[in-house]
Scaffold this active site. Structure first.
Site, PDB file in Angstrom:
ATOM      1  N   ASP A  26       0.862  -1.173   0.000  1.00 24.40           N
ATOM      2  CA  ASP A  26       0.000   0.000   0.000  1.00 24.40           C
ATOM      3  C   ASP A  26       0.908   1.236   0.000  1.00 24.40           C
ATOM      4  OD1 ASP A  26      -2.392   1.608   0.400  1.00 24.40           O
ATOM      5  OD2 ASP A  26      -1.750   1.782   2.487  1.00 24.40           O
ATOM      6  N   ASP A  28      -0.313   5.132   1.058  1.00 30.75           N
ATOM      7  CA  ASP A  28      -0.639   6.008   2.188  1.00 30.75           C
ATOM      8  C   ASP A  28      -0.545   5.258   3.510  1.00 30.75           C
ATOM      9  OD1 ASP A  28      -1.449   8.799   1.676  1.00 30.75           O
ATOM     10  OD2 ASP A  28      -2.885   7.932   0.292  1.00 30.75           O
TER      11      ASP A  28
END
Length: 245
Positions: A26, A28
């Site tokens: 991922d 963020d």
């Protein structure tokens, strides 16, 4: 491998390192602790427009209703009476503010470059899989020095369905021609974790912005506070476990 709903979560253990072919990240909150900057951007813009009678949203509100979710979902939640064009414009302005804040303040999660060097040395395929807008994701990846690290970038809004559906992770696996049994992911949010688990991936949960029990409930194999965490390296290097998982 298509965008298949209802995939059964697999065993929560990471695969043996000798069988790993790909590692998925991922962006963020996982590459950089960006949630505080997103929170500031949402808080300030919502206060300025008089949302909630001008009372600033709290970090708990942000974590519960905004963090890890796709902008289309956030827009409907925050502004149910607006038309989509108005929502999109407000969110575009919010993302522009976030990028300005990120350019000044974003730093990689501790130990990230140590981990990415290990991944490269092992020769694993590597992709970033995110619900962030492409412009945000590209900037964040560049800001933490990983532009040349990732071989592929999957954006949730460019898939049939964004996280929390498994489609973005399935798309990354399909791109590499790798089975979920031969890969694992790093995630920091319940929505992202749920997406990866639904795609059949074991997931390391990183507690940069969400409490550990929430990530475990979403399916994390185990938790780390950052990429220098001994719990991570005891798994990756097959050393004796020296810290509680």
């Amino acid at each position: 491998m298509g965008s298949v709903a209802g995939i059964e979560p697999i065993n929560r253990q990471l695969p043996p390192i000798e069988s790993v072919q790909a590692v998925l990240f991922d962006v963020d909150g996982t590459l950089a602790d960006s949630d505080p900057l997103h929170y500031v951007a949402f808080r300030d813009m919502l206060s300025e427009m008089g949302y909630n009678d001008g009372i600033p949203i709290t970090e708990d509100f942000f974590s519960a209703f905004i963090s890890g979710k796709h902008n289309s979902e956030i827009g409907v939640f925050l502004f149910p009476d607006w038309d989509q064009q108005r929502r999109d414009q407000w969110l575009d302005d919010k993302e522009a503010l976030f990028r300005r804040l990120a350019a000044e303040h974003l730093e990689p999660v501790a130990g990230l470059l140590r981990l990415t060097e290990w991944v490269k040395k092992k020769g694993f395929r590597r992709a970033a899989v995110t619900n962030a807008p492409r412009s945000n994701a590209v900037q964040m990846i560049a800001s933490v020095g990983l532009t040349d690290f990732f071989e592929h970038l999957v954006i949730g809004s460019e898939c049939e369905r964004a996280k929390p559906f498994p489609d973005p992770y399935l798309k990354a696996l399909e791109h590499f021609g790798v089975s979920a049994e031969n890969a694992f992911a790093f995630e920091d949010s319940p929505a992202g974790l749920g997406a990866a688990v639904a795609a059949g991936l074991p997931v390391v949960g990183i507690t940069t912005g969400n409490p550990g029990p929430t990530l475990v409930a979403a399916g994390a194999a185990f938790l780390i506070k950052d990429y220098d965490d001994a719990a991570l390296w005891s798994k990756l290097e097959k050393e004796a476990v020296t810290s509680s998982l």
